[in-house]
Write an enzyme that holds these catalytic residues in place. Structure first.
Site, short mmCIF file in Angstrom:
data_model
loop_
_atom_site.label_atom_id
_atom_site.label_comp_id
_atom_site.label_asym_id
_atom_site.label_seq_id
_atom_site.Cartn_x
_atom_site.Cartn_y
_atom_site.Cartn_z
N ASN A 191 17.86 -33.66 -14.24
CA ASN A 191 16.74 -34.01 -13.38
C ASN A 191 17.17 -34.72 -12.09
O ASN A 191 16.44 -34.68 -11.10
CB ASN A 191 15.76 -34.90 -14.16
CG ASN A 191 14.73 -35.54 -13.27
OD1 ASN A 191 13.83 -34.88 -12.75
ND2 ASN A 191 14.87 -36.85 -13.06
N TYR A 241 18.42 -28.99 0.63
CA TYR A 241 17.66 -29.13 -0.62
C TYR A 241 17.30 -27.76 -1.21
O TYR A 241 17.46 -27.53 -2.42
CB TYR A 241 16.40 -29.94 -0.35
CG TYR A 241 15.59 -30.27 -1.57
CD1 TYR A 241 16.00 -31.26 -2.47
CD2 TYR A 241 14.39 -29.60 -1.84
CE1 TYR A 241 15.26 -31.58 -3.59
CE2 TYR A 241 13.64 -29.92 -2.96
CZ TYR A 241 14.08 -30.89 -3.83
OH TYR A 241 13.33 -31.20 -4.95
N LYS A 281 18.48 -26.29 -4.86
CA LYS A 281 17.51 -26.01 -5.91
C LYS A 281 17.49 -24.53 -6.28
O LYS A 281 17.18 -24.18 -7.44
CB LYS A 281 16.11 -26.49 -5.49
CG LYS A 281 16.00 -28.01 -5.43
CD LYS A 281 16.37 -28.66 -6.77
CE LYS A 281 16.16 -30.15 -6.78
NZ LYS A 281 16.46 -30.76 -8.09
#
Length: 249
Positions: A86, A159, A163
């Site tokens: 996470n 980012y 991801k």
């Protein structure tokens, strides 16, 4: 997987989504290995849990620290049944920004900082978790937290790339590790209620909510319930669970 008595490691466990994941899994009976750089935050999360837990304040981008941590987890409990990758950071910015007087660029350091935590950290923890599971003969589960931004988003080159990569890793791992009885999957949340979202002006919140078909951002517990679903459903692997309220970038 029946989570009662199982050992699950969670990175980014000190706050937000990570803390909610820990609470949800503890409520299901799992023991937790809490991993984060924020020692105080880890202790706050630990205080909310009903089951056995241990805190591991480490930098997940440091290979030797990650190796040592997973060895300690197995030494303490004698097993590892799951990992939720996470932990992640943001360092948003345009690739190139042009004004009337100058052109500025996203720096390599800004790009690398996000890739290092979000992707390399996920890789290192995933690798060590799988090695631990194999050594313990555990048919465990790896879950990577991706994002709706994996499709690409303005101002998030670093980012979005990270991801997209962690989602792809999870799909590949699910296929690769199935022969060992190990499952892997990812969750791609949309916008989640955090301190950053709470700090927005009311008008900005209204615009944000209006962009989401369900009319609101997700609650951290709703992402945590997705984690629990994947862990408990023995037929879910090599897929990305989208929890975005219908939001599409």
């Amino acid at each position: 997987m029946d989570l009662s008595g199982k050992v699950i490691a969670v990175t980014g466990a000190a706050q937000g989504i990570g803390a909610s994941i820990c609470q949800e899994l503890s409520a299901a009976g799992a023991d937790l290995a809490l991993i984060d750089l924020n020692t105080d935050g880890l202790l706050r999360t630990q205080a909310l849990l009903d089951t056995e837990s241990e805190t591991y304040p480490i930098d997940i981008t440091d290979e030797s620290s990650v190796e040592a941590t997973f060895a300690q987890i197995v030494k303490k409990w004698g097993r590892l049944d799951g990992l939720v990758n996470n932990a992640g950071i943001l360092a948003d910015g345009l690739l190139v920004k042009r004004t009337d007087k100058s052109i500025s660029k996203m720096s390599l350091a800004q790009f690398e900082s996000v890739i290092k935590v979000n992707l390399i950290g996920t890789f290192l923890c995933g690798r060590e978790a799988v090695a631990s599971m194999l050594n313990c003969q555990s048919k465990g589960v790896i879950i990577n937290i991706s994002s709706v931004a994996r499709a690409g988003n303005i101002g998030q080159s670093n980012y979005s790339a990270s991801k997209a990569a962690v989602a792809t890793l999870a799909v590949g791992w699910g296929k690769e590790l199935a022969r060992h009885g190990i499952r892997a999957a990812a969750i791609a949340p949309g916008v989640v209620k955090t301190e950053m979202i709470d700090a927005l002006k009311d008008q900005a919140k209204e615009r944000l909510n209006a962009s989401i078909p369900l009319g609101r951002v997700a609650l951290p517990i709703e992402i945590a319930k997705g984690v629990r679903f994947i862990l408990e459903n023995d037929y879910y692997t090599a897929r990305v669970l989208e929890l975005d309220g219908g939001l599409v970038f």
